[in-house]
Motif scaffolding. Structure first.
Motif, PDB file in Angstrom:
ATOM      1  N   HIS A  75       0.857  -1.196   0.000  1.00 49.66           N
ATOM      2  CA  HIS A  75       0.000   0.000   0.000  1.00 49.66           C
ATOM      3  C   HIS A  75       0.884   1.233   0.000  1.00 49.66           C
ATOM      4  N   ASP A 115       6.173   4.295   4.782  1.00 45.26           N
ATOM      5  CA  ASP A 115       7.160   3.340   5.304  1.00 45.26           C
ATOM      6  C   ASP A 115       7.231   2.064   4.470  1.00 45.26           C
ATOM      7  N   HIS A 116       6.282   1.905   3.537  1.00 46.62           N
ATOM      8  CA  HIS A 116       6.233   0.668   2.748  1.00 46.62           C
ATOM      9  C   HIS A 116       6.685   0.829   1.301  1.00 46.62           C
ATOM     10  N   ASP A 133      -0.055  -4.492   6.878  1.00 49.47           N
ATOM     11  CA  ASP A 133      -0.726  -3.647   7.873  1.00 49.47           C
ATOM     12  C   ASP A 133      -2.210  -3.960   8.049  1.00 49.47           C
ATOM     13  N   HIS A 143       4.533  -4.713  11.237  1.00 50.81           N
ATOM     14  CA  HIS A 143       4.924  -4.047  12.490  1.00 50.81           C
ATOM     15  C   HIS A 143       4.580  -4.980  13.647  1.00 50.81           C
TER      16      HIS A 143
HETATM   17 ZN   LIG Z   1       2.943   0.446   8.030  1.00 47.92          ZN
END
Ligand SMILES: [Zn+2]
Length: 293
Positions: free
Chosen positions: A71, A75-76, A170, A209
């Motif tokens: 997505h 951070d990805h 996530d 995470h």
């Molecule tokens: Zn994330």
């Protein structure tokens, strides 16, 4: 945040999968199949992505590389520039909508001012997009890209049936995931995605995470939302409308936090914000349902 990418694994994780970990920020994943290697997410900067690919060594470069963006959260996928022109980047079609929204560029502008490591990051769009689900047939392993919206509209989780392993990214989060916005539709989608992932019956569940692989992470997320919605439903409508959400009885983050692990102050604040958004969506859902009834 500084430091290096660590190539890691978990007990019980298939040896064809490596975890590419950058500090506490995010885990990306690398899957070796007979026909291709697949990189699931590109970390938060091109430098980190390049470092991860180098550290994986020769086995990461012995067959074609396919990249999946789970997505469009920074951070990805902000490491995409390290891949551009080297490998196809696959994402859900909704990822393109997110990338063209003004928030995509403004988030980068803001974070580039805050942290020097983002100064040279550029937004690189996926080159292949799909609607619904998609399968990457690796010969020994199948990577089923499952559209699992709710955390974000474009979210994709990766289900590998041959080894009963779910790379949930996530869509599942320890301790709690965060709903996209406070609309009833987003909350409905997130809970539906959790139910869909639960129904897979995965033996190994790897979120991006929280460093866990237990399928119980899905159960805990489902239980959290069930309890949140049930508690909101017990509160008088006028009280719900007139009170600050965090002052409502039994609905503070600490009241609903799954009790299985401790968190430091920074993490607690981070997930308290997630809870605030989830709570707000639950309240809106309840108020709007009552009004229709
Ligand atoms: Zn994330």
């Amino acid at each position: 945040m500084s430091g290096h990418v660590e190539i890691s694994s978990f007990d019980g994780l298939d040896p064809r999968i490596s975890i590419l970990r950058y500090s506490n920020e995010v885990d990306a994943m690398f899957v070796r199949t007979r026909r291709f290697n697949a990189l699931i997410d590109t970390l938060s900067t091109p430098a980190l992505c390049r470092e991860a690919l180098e550290k994986l060594g020769a086995s990461a470069h012995d067959r074609p590389l396919i990249v999946v963006n789970s997505h469009m959260d920074w951070d990805h996928f902000w490491g995409n520039a390290a891949i551009a022109g080297v490998a196809p980047i696959i994402a859900h079609a909704k990822a393109l909508e997110r990338l063209s929204a003004p928030e995509a560029a403004s988030t980068l502008a803001t974070k580039a001012v805050e942290e020097a490591r983002f100064a040279e990051t550029e937004l690189v769009a996926p080159s292949i997009t799909f609607s619904g689900d998609m399968a990457l047939n690796g010969g020994d392993l199948t990577l089923e890209l499952l559209h699992t919206p709710g955390h974000t509209p474009d979210h994709v989780a990766v289900w590998i049936p041959e080894i009963s392993t779910l790379l949930a990214v996530d869509a599942v989060e320890d301790p709690v995931p965060c709903v996209w916005d406070d609309t009833p539709e987003s909350l409905r989608l997130l809970r539906a995605s959790l139910a869909r992932l639960k129904a897979l019956g995965a033996k190994v569940v790897v979120p991006a995470h929280g460093r866990t692989t237990t399928p119980e992470a899905i159960d805990r997320n489902i239980a959290y939302f069930n309890e949140l919605v049930a508690r909101v439903a017990q509160i008088d409508r006028r009280v719900l409308r007139d009170s600050a959400p965090e002052t409502l009885d039994g609905l503070a983050f600490e009241d609903l936090l799954p009790a299985h692990r401790t968190m430091d102050a920074g993490e607690t604040d981070f997930y308290r914000d997630f809870h605030r958004q989830n709570l707000s969506a639950a309240i809106r859902t309840h108020l709007e349902t009552i009004e229709i009834a």
